[in-house]
Design an enzyme around this catalytic site. Structure first.
Site, mmCIF file in Angstrom:
data_model
loop_
_atom_site.group_PDB
_atom_site.id
_atom_site.type_symbol
_atom_site.label_atom_id
_atom_site.label_comp_id
_atom_site.label_asym_id
_atom_site.label_seq_id
_atom_site.Cartn_x
_atom_site.Cartn_y
_atom_site.Cartn_z
ATOM 1 N N ASP A 41 -4.573 -0.758 -5.350
ATOM 2 C CA ASP A 41 -3.168 -0.545 -4.971
ATOM 3 C C ASP A 41 -2.242 -1.682 -5.394
ATOM 4 O O ASP A 41 -1.115 -1.454 -5.782
ATOM 5 C CB ASP A 41 -3.023 -0.223 -3.480
ATOM 6 C CG ASP A 41 -3.517 -1.323 -2.545
ATOM 7 O OD1 ASP A 41 -4.288 -2.207 -2.979
ATOM 8 O OD2 ASP A 41 -3.148 -1.289 -1.348
ATOM 9 N N THR A 89 0.827 -1.212 0.000
ATOM 10 C CA THR A 89 0.000 0.000 0.000
ATOM 11 C C THR A 89 0.860 1.261 0.000
ATOM 12 O O THR A 89 0.584 2.208 -0.738
ATOM 13 C CB THR A 89 -0.904 0.051 1.248
ATOM 14 O OG1 THR A 89 -1.818 -1.034 1.206
ATOM 15 C CG2 THR A 89 -1.698 1.347 1.311
HETATM 16 C C1 GP9 Z 1 -3.332 -0.646 6.391
HETATM 17 C C2 GP9 Z 1 -3.443 -0.879 4.949
HETATM 18 C C3 GP9 Z 1 -2.789 -2.174 4.533
HETATM 19 O O1 GP9 Z 1 -3.480 0.652 6.828
HETATM 20 O O2 GP9 Z 1 -3.151 0.212 4.182
HETATM 21 O O3 GP9 Z 1 -1.568 -2.096 3.917
HETATM 22 P P1 GP9 Z 1 -1.013 -3.300 3.033
HETATM 23 O O4 GP9 Z 1 -0.843 -4.494 3.916
HETATM 24 O O5 GP9 Z 1 -2.010 -3.570 1.959
HETATM 25 O O6 GP9 Z 1 0.277 -2.799 2.493
HETATM 26 MN MN MN Z 2 -2.786 -2.546 0.312
#
Ligand code: GP9
Ligand code: MN
Length: 429
Positions: free
Chosen positions: A258, A82
């Site tokens: 994402d 993310t």
């Molecule tokens: C948590 C979310 C998850 O705030 O953004 O992140 P990820 O595990 O998908 O990198």
């Molecule tokens: Mn994510």
């Protein structure tokens, strides 16, 4: 040092892609609502399970006459997941080869990010809302460096028992509770809302399970459409509210996925979902497609087949908004440009173009998926050239972040962000 910055600037100048003037400023002055679709892959668009659409609301938006949708848009994240996606979207800089750039450099580095540019150049109010912990991926510091004026993480939300699941508030609850904050944002705003429910391991409470799981027998895969369906319903509710308030009339909504939801460790289940006999590494690269959609009343929509990736979102968005970023250090380009080079890097140096792909060191024809085992001399030179272009771009971007090079970059139109200007602690109101 400064000379490193100069070589980056030389490279970017030599590889500059002129944005498409037909789209310059078509969304000028509009609010921008960025909806982060957690772990959402492109294949979900139009996907049906037992005759039922998994994401009917997003499907409708995808096909709407006032949506520019991309169907060859790839995620380009590495280990930072993310946070890499956010890094690319806010800065048009790649995440790092290992770890998370937002975690490692988000606190100390100088950035020239979307929120700061939009605030300074076009008077936008800038905010992020997220129903998860503010410290996750170092957001509470990195967002200050990006110039976000407001960040509403979990502490801003009522977290009653049953509201929270996995990494944060369930998406419907998150959106509902966000309304009172959205209403208070001075317009035009640039607002990012980060959903979480469609995150591995794709568990959902009984009451929200309104589509059955798939039946591949792979436990980490089969819940995926269920949480995606829930996310889609949450989007549907938010859209309805936007329409009711009239916000939809002056807001450009941008949706993006994402990264993958189904990792490369589930070839068999992935093949089953796609109705294919087999699923190899090349298929897995194709599986990295995620949505990118720009939706706005009056926008002349289309489904655009240009190959591009997350690095390209910021230049595309800024062109739509008619905000000039005058030579900012950005590694992407306007995806709507007629000259888009259509070379999509993956963080490990793999790539895909409309013609060729490189996956774990092997080359393929993109159209057929046939491996290029014995390329002619000419083709080999071509593939090597693309490959070199990709690695050069990645390493130059790394240099910008590792060397904190933007501290040397002082365009006359940009005032350096001061992190101490921002305080994200919740005050009573
Ligand atoms: C948590 C979310 C998850 O705030 O953004 O992140 P990820 O595990 O998908 O990198
Ligand atoms: Mn994510």
């Amino acid at each position: 040092n400064v000379n490193d910055l100069k070589s980056v600037q030389r490279y970017l100048k030599a590889n500059y892609v002129k944005p498409n003037p037909e789209y310059t400023g078509v969304a000028k002055g509009k609010n921008v609502l960025v909806i982060h679709l957690e772990s959402f892959q492109q294949f979900l668009i139009g996907f049906k399970w037992k005759g039922k659409e998994v994401t009917p609301n997003l499907n409708k938006i995808y096909h709407a006459k006032d949506t520019i949708s991309f169907d060859n848009f790839f995620n380009q994240v590495g280990q930072g997941k993310t946070s890499d996606a956010e890094m690319m979207l806010e800065n048009s800089l790649y995440g790092l080869q290992s770890g998370s750039a937002m975690s490692s450099y988000g606190t100390s580095n100088t950035f020239e990010s979307a929120p700061a540019i939009l605030h300074q150049e076009a008077g936008y109010t800038t905010a992020v809302m997220h129903g998860g912990e503010g410290s996750f991926w170092n957001r509470n510091n990195a967002y200050k460096s990006f110039g976000y004026q407001y960040f509403m993480p979990l502490s801003y939300y009522n977290n009653k028992s049953g509201y929270y699941l996995g990494y944060g508030l369930k998406d419907k609850i998150f959106f509902q509770q966000s309304i009172k904050y959205i209403e208070r944002l001075p317009q035009p705003f640039y607002l990012k809302m980060i959903t979480v429910t469609n995150h591995y391991p794709y568990n959902l409470d009984k009451q929200n399970q309104t589509i059955s799981k798939t039946n591949t027998g792979d436990e980490t895969v089969d819940g995926y459409i269920q949480t995606a369906h829930y996310l889609d319903q949450a989007i549907g509710q938010l859209m309805k509210w936007m329409k009711k308030t009239g916000l939809d009339k002056n807001t450009l909504i941008m949706f993006y996925g994402d990264h993958y939801g189904i990792s490369g460790n589930h070839h068999k289940a992935s093949a089953q979902l796609l109705g294919k006999d087999s699923f190899n590494d090349f298929d897995n690269l194709n599986f990295q497609r995620v949505p990118l959609m720009f939706h706005m009343k009056g926008l002349k929509g289309k489904i655009d087949h240009t190959y591009g990736g997350e690095i390209d979102v910021l230049p595309t968005l800024l062109n739509l908004l008619g905000v000039n970023d005058k030579g900012t250090i950005q590694f992407g380009h306007d995806l709507l440009s007629k000259d888009a080079p259509q070379i999509v890097a993956q963080r490990n140096g793999d790539f895909i173009t409309p013609e060729y792909a490189k996956v774990t060191g092997n080359y393929y024809y993109t159209k057929t998926g046939v491996e290029i085992k014995h390329p002619s001399k000419k083709l080999k030179a071509k593939l090597t050239a693309i490959s070199n272009k990709v690695t050069t771009q990645l390493s130059l971007s790394d240099r910008v972040i590792n060397g904190n090079l933007l501290r040397f970059y002082k365009p006359s139109w940009f005032t350096k962000v001061k992190t101490k200007d921002y305080n994200y602690n919740k005050t009573e109101s």
